[in-house]
Enzyme design. Structure first.
Site, PDB file in Angstrom:
ATOM      1  N   TYR A 111      18.763 -73.552   5.546  1.00  0.00           N
ATOM      2  CA  TYR A 111      17.522 -74.342   5.564  1.00  0.00           C
ATOM      3  C   TYR A 111      16.916 -74.362   4.169  1.00  0.00           C
ATOM      4  O   TYR A 111      16.621 -73.323   3.587  1.00  0.00           O
ATOM      5  CB  TYR A 111      16.564 -73.713   6.573  1.00  0.00           C
ATOM      6  CG  TYR A 111      15.334 -74.528   6.939  1.00  0.00           C
ATOM      7  CD1 TYR A 111      15.009 -75.717   6.308  1.00  0.00           C
ATOM      8  CD2 TYR A 111      14.492 -74.096   7.949  1.00  0.00           C
ATOM      9  CE1 TYR A 111      13.890 -76.445   6.663  1.00  0.00           C
ATOM     10  CE2 TYR A 111      13.359 -74.807   8.327  1.00  0.00           C
ATOM     11  CZ  TYR A 111      13.058 -75.988   7.685  1.00  0.00           C
ATOM     12  OH  TYR A 111      11.945 -76.701   8.039  1.00  0.00           O
ATOM     13  N   CYS A 112      16.711 -75.569   3.609  1.00  0.00           N
ATOM     14  CA  CYS A 112      16.035 -75.755   2.323  1.00  0.00           C
ATOM     15  C   CYS A 112      16.721 -74.929   1.233  1.00  0.00           C
ATOM     16  O   CYS A 112      17.907 -75.078   0.981  1.00  0.00           O
ATOM     17  CB  CYS A 112      14.553 -75.415   2.473  1.00  0.00           C
ATOM     18  SG  CYS A 112      13.541 -75.756   1.012  1.00  0.00           S
ATOM     19  N   LEU A 113      15.986 -74.035   0.604  1.00  0.00           N
ATOM     20  CA  LEU A 113      16.548 -73.176  -0.430  1.00  0.00           C
ATOM     21  C   LEU A 113      17.684 -72.314   0.118  1.00  0.00           C
ATOM     22  O   LEU A 113      18.675 -72.045  -0.578  1.00  0.00           O
ATOM     23  CB  LEU A 113      15.429 -72.297  -1.001  1.00  0.00           C
ATOM     24  CG  LEU A 113      15.772 -71.235  -2.042  1.00  0.00           C
ATOM     25  CD1 LEU A 113      16.501 -71.843  -3.211  1.00  0.00           C
ATOM     26  CD2 LEU A 113      14.493 -70.553  -2.508  1.00  0.00           C
ATOM     27  N   GLY A 156      19.750 -73.345   2.243  1.00  0.00           N
ATOM     28  CA  GLY A 156      20.887 -74.248   2.263  1.00  0.00           C
ATOM     29  C   GLY A 156      21.541 -74.365   0.902  1.00  0.00           C
ATOM     30  O   GLY A 156      22.773 -74.436   0.796  1.00  0.00           O
ATOM     31  N   PHE A 180      19.743 -78.027   6.516  1.00  0.00           N
ATOM     32  CA  PHE A 180      18.437 -78.571   6.887  1.00  0.00           C
ATOM     33  C   PHE A 180      17.641 -78.869   5.610  1.00  0.00           C
ATOM     34  O   PHE A 180      17.394 -77.958   4.805  1.00  0.00           O
ATOM     35  CB  PHE A 180      17.646 -77.560   7.724  1.00  0.00           C
ATOM     36  CG  PHE A 180      18.156 -77.346   9.124  1.00  0.00           C
ATOM     37  CD1 PHE A 180      19.114 -78.160   9.698  1.00  0.00           C
ATOM     38  CD2 PHE A 180      17.651 -76.298   9.890  1.00  0.00           C
ATOM     39  CE1 PHE A 180      19.576 -77.942  10.981  1.00  0.00           C
ATOM     40  CE2 PHE A 180      18.092 -76.067  11.181  1.00  0.00           C
ATOM     41  CZ  PHE A 180      19.058 -76.892  11.729  1.00  0.00           C
TER      42      PHE A 180
END
Length: 596
Positions: free
Chosen positions: A331-333, A335, A359
């Site tokens: 998710y985000c960072l 990811g 994500f």
């Protein structure tokens, strides 16, 4: 002594006296604390001031190079303003007039009926909107500036214009004025007390409360999905969740969240917990819960986060379940770290991760959205100087940066509510999580800012090296699913879409509604927003959207269908502790409860 009948609503003379004494004592202490910190903070303020000064000096130079354009903008403004004055005069004589300018439909600041029904406040509102439009258009239309500088100036101009909104002042906000009359000033006294409390909590820096901090408790009414911490490193705890089905899919599912905030965005409450949803679908779910780093973690690197985070988690999951193949979500960072980890694993012929989902994640940072305004050499150097002095970037700094991207919603609305209206913020789980930030180690954060945001090296084959291994995302053959949000201002969807073409394996792209958080935490029960899918992945993001199909409701079931095809056969459910790893403590663990 003030008569009780004349005291502010809900207060007697003794309560008023106590409040005034408390405010006086707290004010004196805050002033002393401020003076004690001022000298050490002066160099940071000077760096910020110099940076802002250079930006607007360039703007002034460019504007003066084309005086006719500036003059025309001024003429247009005054023509519109005179029309507004004329309309206001006619309204006072009882003639209804169409507005010269109206607020955007998404602008929540002017929703009180007085902004339209009262001619004076309508005039104030339109005067502000005209001035704001004039300032914005003047800045945007200046010729000769490079795009990055223009975006920085536009951002800082917007901050200035938003701060001057008439809604932010007692005398020009009809709702605040009415409450001041109704409470005989009690709202302002309560607001001053709220202000001092927030200054005290922020140790002299204004940290506006956006929710009732006492309404939530991690482990009690947030992050309550049953599970156990089964493994931990210096940087993370690994949580394994208890199954809710008799059979589960063979391949476990690992979530790697960002370390800017806490993992429980994925497990807020039962009604909106993605973790619980995936457990109920028959997955054996693990999640990384990151440590809140302190000064002793200053030398922790991006490589350390990879080795002590996802790589250690993959090894631990094998010990916990006996399975060597897993599915992974970043998710985000988290990811971005997951993508770099997959590049590292591909270089070592390690294919234990059989599918990856990203994500709202950027792997290519060419157009990183509004955060770009904070990423240039001068600002990074100032940030590094700040981090070197304490070993980490404090959580509040990152939180303030994120809030400034949506200042009217995340700063000024609460400024008005807490300090002018004197109300306490409403209990809201998402905003509680949003303020529960973590620090970031100096070395790791500097590497991330310079190599991802500033130089955009992750997308380049061999652009970065982790633990002696050049990273090449194009060697990743793992099936990938990218999930983004159409209104995301932190990881713009057109930028995240670029990641689809950085892997060699098959890729699917899902575009959800709403923004960076609500677009992901969108449970099916709410039936909100909808999402887009496309069986093809053209190079251009707009072409992808033009050919996409829209589906109502949450994207969770569609993603789960994609994931199940890569999850293996059903096996007997696994309880935390069944394997070689024995539980350390109950979920959500101790790392997540560490406050910055």
């Amino acid at each position: 002594m003030t008569d009780k009948a004349n005291a502010p609503e809900g207060a007697d003379s003794e309560e008023l006296s106590r409040t005034l004494v408390e405010i006086t004592e707290k004010s004196q202490q805050l002033v002393q604390d401020f003076l004690g910190r001022e000298q050490s903070a002066q160099h940071i303020s000077m760096d910020d001031a110099m940076h802002m000064s250079s930006l607007f000096q360039e703007l002034t130079t460019r504007m003066m190079a084309n005086p006719m354009q500036l003059a025309q903008a001024q003429i247009n403004f005054w023509q519109n303003y005179m029309q507004l004055v004329n309309n206001a005069a006619l309204r006072f004589w009882g003639h209804q007039q169409d507005p010269v300018i109206s607020p955007n439909k998404t602008d929540k600041r002017f929703r009180h009926e007085a902004w339209e029904e009262n001619p004076i406040f309508d005039f104030i509102k339109q005067s502000y909107l005209l001035a704001a439009d004039y300032v914005h258009s003047s800045v945007k239309n200046v010729e000769g500036m490079d795009d990055r500088t223009a975006r920085k100036i536009d951002f800082h101009t917007r901050q200035f214009v938003d701060a001057l909104s008439p809604t932010n002042f007692v005398a020009t906000n009809p709702e605040v004025l009415q409450k001041t009359i109704d409470t005989q000033g009690g709202n302002l006294l309560k607001g001053l007390k709220n202000l001092l409390n927030d200054l005290e909590a922020g140790e002299g820096k204004l940290r506006i409360r956006t929710t009732d901090q006492d309404a939530f408790d991690v482990g009690r009414n947030l992050a309550t999905t049953p599970g156990k911490v089964v493994y931990q490193t210096d940087l993370m705890q690994l949580i394994q969740y208890a199954p809710s089905t008799e059979k589960v899919y063979k391949r476990p599912l690992l979530f790697v969240p960002p370390w800017i905030n806490k993992f429980y965005i994925l497990d807020m409450q039962e009604k909106n917990s993605l973790i619980k949803y995936m457990v109920d679908q028959g997955h054996t779910v693990f999640v990384v819960s990151w440590k809140n780093p302190q000064k002793e973690h200053a030398e922790k690197t991006f490589t350390d986060y990879m080795k002590e985070g996802p790589l250690a988690a993959v090894d631990a999951i094998t010990q916990a379940t006996g399975e060597e193949e897993i599915n992974c979500v970043g998710y985000c960072l988290g990811g971005t770290l997951t993508g770099a980890t997959l590049g590292y694993m591909a270089a070592h012929n390690d294919d234990r991760i059989k599918s990856v989902t990203y994500f709202t994640c950027m792997l290519d940072f060419e157009q990183p959205g509004e955060l770009e305004v904070f990423i240039d050499e001068e600002q990074i150097q100032a940030l590094e100087k700040r981090m070197d002095s304490q070993g980490f970037l404090e959580a509040g700094a990152m939180s303030s940066t994120m809030s400034s991207l949506r200042a009217n919603d995340l700063i000024w609305s609460f400024f008005v509510n807490n300090y002018l209206k004197g109300d306490d913020p409403f209990p809201f789980d998402l905003l509680y999580w949003n303020q529960d930030c973590t620090n970031m180690p100096a070395k790791m954060h500097s590497f991330y800012l310079r190599n991802m945001y500033q130089r955009n090296l992750l997308r380049e084959p061999g652009g970065i090296t982790l633990d002696g291994t050049p990273i090449d995302l194009r060697k990743i053959e793992t099936p990938a699913c990218f999930v983004s949000a159409i209104e995301d201002h932190i990881a713009p969807w057109k930028t995240t879409y670029r990641g689809v073409h950085l892997h060699s394996g098959p890729a699917k792209f899902i575009l959800g509604g709403s923004g960076h958080i609500a677009g992901i935490i969108n449970p099916p029960a709410k039936n909100k927003y909808g999402f887009w899918t496309n069986s093809k992945n053209p190079e251009d993001a707009d072409a992808w959207l033009d050919g996409a199909t829209h589906t109502e409701g949450s994207w969770w079931p569609s993603w789960n269908t994609w994931l199940v095809r890569r999850a293996g056969a059903k096996v007997d459910a696994r309880q935390p502790g069944d394997g070689k790893l024995k539980p350390i403590e109950d979920a959500p663990g101790s790392y997540v409860k560490e406050k910055a």
